[in-house]
Design an enzyme around this catalytic site. Structure first.
Site, PDB file in Angstrom:
ATOM      1  N   SER A   1      37.501 -45.070  57.901  1.00  0.00           N
ATOM      2  CA  SER A   1      36.207 -44.400  57.925  1.00  0.00           C
ATOM      3  C   SER A   1      35.577 -44.549  59.310  1.00  0.00           C
ATOM      4  O   SER A   1      36.221 -44.245  60.306  1.00  0.00           O
ATOM      5  CB  SER A   1      35.314 -44.949  56.804  1.00  0.00           C
TER       6      SER A   1
ATOM      7  N   GLU B   1      38.551 -37.174  49.546  1.00  0.00           N
ATOM      8  CA  GLU B   1      37.597 -38.047  50.245  1.00  0.00           C
ATOM      9  C   GLU B   1      36.175 -37.912  49.703  1.00  0.00           C
ATOM     10  O   GLU B   1      35.493 -38.902  49.431  1.00  0.00           O
ATOM     11  CB  GLU B   1      37.593 -37.705  51.740  1.00  0.00           C
TER      12      GLU B   1
ATOM     13  N   HIS C   1      37.759 -41.389  49.127  1.00  0.00           N
ATOM     14  CA  HIS C   1      37.577 -42.087  50.391  1.00  0.00           C
ATOM     15  C   HIS C   1      37.719 -43.588  50.157  1.00  0.00           C
ATOM     16  O   HIS C   1      37.095 -44.168  49.266  1.00  0.00           O
ATOM     17  CB  HIS C   1      36.165 -41.778  50.915  1.00  0.00           C
TER      18      HIS C   1
END
Length: 511
Positions: free
Chosen positions: A202, A325, A419
């Site tokens: 991320s 995600e 995610h």
């Protein structure tokens, strides 16, 4: 003690090993197959006149420093994450943690982890990032804290005066300082300073791709793994100044009085920044006011542009994203990534270019929620990954992946490979309730494969361990071979190529 004199002192003491670093002795613990040292300072506390400034070297200490527990974490909003617990916060947080299967000059590959959290939350103390099991595979794992939020990624440099300087990208500068600590000390912990892989997820992966466009990182990093990098979320100084102005307004601080920020409690800064992030994400979906900045100095060019021009570090790269995600942000109701049809449409309209406005036509059923979330996933993570892989592959070995695995009950719930779903597999830090949701044995086998791939890359610069199938080919713009991690791994040529072609080869991003 000089920077090159970090040595093992207490190899014979298995339970309480002592290592000499460049600033003093540290005592860790030995459990199972791994030694662990936690909370070792790599920089001085960034407080008082050092707030908003580049990190400085820590002071040396006498005696043996206890390194058996994590330090306090960077100031941030209080948020609850699966598997974590509240921890004490402090600006005095710039510390590293080392997990290693061997001490002394063993020459093991080193993997340095940058935690994620949208550049304003997270820490190396999260149980999800416990490096013990990954280290047991034959590498030295280093995790660390760095400044986040307004103290690390709010650019106040345009308000500097001759008497009072505010620097840009201090969070990135913290990361460089941590890498310098690794260079100077890692031999004593069993690692080789000449085999350092930087990896993150991320915003941590965004920091990795930004570091690849940082000339001063040359020689500190020899390979990179970027897991779900928002590589396009790097902004101009003008955009950063507008965010800083809104931040000052929330604190009722005039631009000419910006020096007051050095004296305000960190909690006040965090609260103002948190409100700024929420407001910005709602009004300007797809942007975040705390992120790396192209400052012309530390970061001279946008990372994706630097990659396209061959100006990034020409080091081996593994880069990928997860299939679903945006579902995590939908689940958490977090506006950081647009997760409603309205927010996604506003994001597209704000991009404004004819190319961006044409993108939704490729998503059948848009603007219904599911296709809107697929568009949001692609905008934030998948397409920046494709652009980065396409660009970097022209100059250095590059491997692309997609993570598709989700236990059956997670899939039935419609969440998919969200995610961060790959993190428990990379570190083998599975949360029991999630593992129990199904496919336990398949998930464990996937963990073994991912760890073997990551460790092979760290060791030899190639994610293909001897004998492992399927073979993971390098990425190029002709075949676009992409490795898919799932219950059964496979290699796919140009996955969802029709959507990639809708986006095109030109970078579409907010600046």
């Amino acid at each position: 003690m000089s920077a090159n004199e970090a040595t093992l002192i207490g190899a014979a003491n298995e339970t309480e090993p002592v290592v000499a670093t460049s600033h003093g002795l540290v005592r860790g613990v030995h459990g199972g197959d791994v030694y662990a040292f936690k909370g070792i300072p790599y920089a001085a506390p960034p407080v008082g006149p050092l707030r908003f400034r580049a990190p400085e070297l820590p002071q040396s200490w006498d005696g043996v420093r206890d390194a058996t527990a994590f330090s306090r974490i960077a100031p941030q909003p209080v948020m609850a994450f699966v598997g974590s617990k509240p921890r004490e916060m402090s600006e005095d947080c710039l510390t590293v943690n080392v997990y290693t299967p061997q001490l002394g000059d063993a020459g093991l590959p080193v993997m340095v982890w940058i935690h994620g959290g949208a550049y304003y939350v997270g820490s190396s103390a999260d149980p999800l990032y416990d490096g013990s099991r990954l280290a047991a595979g034959g590498a030295v794992i280093v995790t660390f804290n760095y400044r986040i939020g307004p103290l690390g990624y709010l650019d106040l440099s345009s308000f500097s005066t001759a008497e009072d300087e505010f620097e840009s990208n201090v969070g990135q500068k913290d990361q460089l300082a941590a890498l310098a600590w690794v260079r100077d000390n890692i031999r004593a912990f069993g690692g080789s300073p000449d085999r350092v892989t930087l990896f993150g997820e991320s915003s941590g992966a965004g920091a990795v791709t930004t570091m690849m466009a940082t000339p001063s990182a040359e020689g500190l990093v020899h390979g990179a793994i970027a897991q779900s990098s928002p590589a396009g979320s790097v902004y101009t100084r003008e955009t950063a100044r507008r965010s800083a102005e809104r931040f000052l307004q929330r604190l009722d601080v005039a631009p000419g009085d910006v020096h007051r920020l050095r004296r305000l409690p960190a909690a006040a800064l965090i609260e103002a920044c948190n409100r700024l992030i929420v407001d910005t994400s709602a009004a300007e979906p797809g942007t975040i006011p705390v992120a790396p900045v192209v400052d012309g100095e530390l970061v001279p060019e946008y990372p994706l542009t630097a990659m396209m021009r061959g100006q990034a570090l020409r080091i081996p790269l593994v880069i990928g994203s997860n299939r679903d995600e945006a579902m995590l942000f939908r689940l958490l109701r977090s506006p950081i990534v647009p997760n409603t049809s309205k927010a996604v449409q506003l994001m597209v309209e704000r991009l404004g270019t004819p190319e961006a406005l044409a993108v939704p036509s490729g998503y059948r059923g848009y603007p219904r929620l599911r296709p809107a979330l697929r568009l949001s996933t692609d905008a934030a993570f998948r397409m920046p990954t494709v652009w980065a892989a396409s660009a970097h592959s022209r100059y250095a070995p590059t491997w692309a992946y997609e993570f598709d695995f989700a236990p059956p009950l997670i899939r039935v719930a419609g969440l998919g490979a969200m995610h961060g779903a790959e993190l428990a597999h990379v570190f083998d830090t599975h949360v029991p309730k999630v593992v129990a949701a199904g496919a336990v044995s398949a998930g464990r086998r996937l963990t073994a494969r991912m760890q073997a791939r990551w460790l092979s890359f760290a060791s030899i610069g190639d994610p293909n361990p001897v004998g492992m199938t399927p073979f993971w080919p390098r990425y190029d713009t002709e075949r676009r071979s992409t490795y898919v991690f799932d219950s059964r791994d496979r290699v796919v040529r140009d996955p969802r190529g029709e959507l990639r072609r809708v986006w095109g080869d030109d970078i579409i991003a907010f600046r």
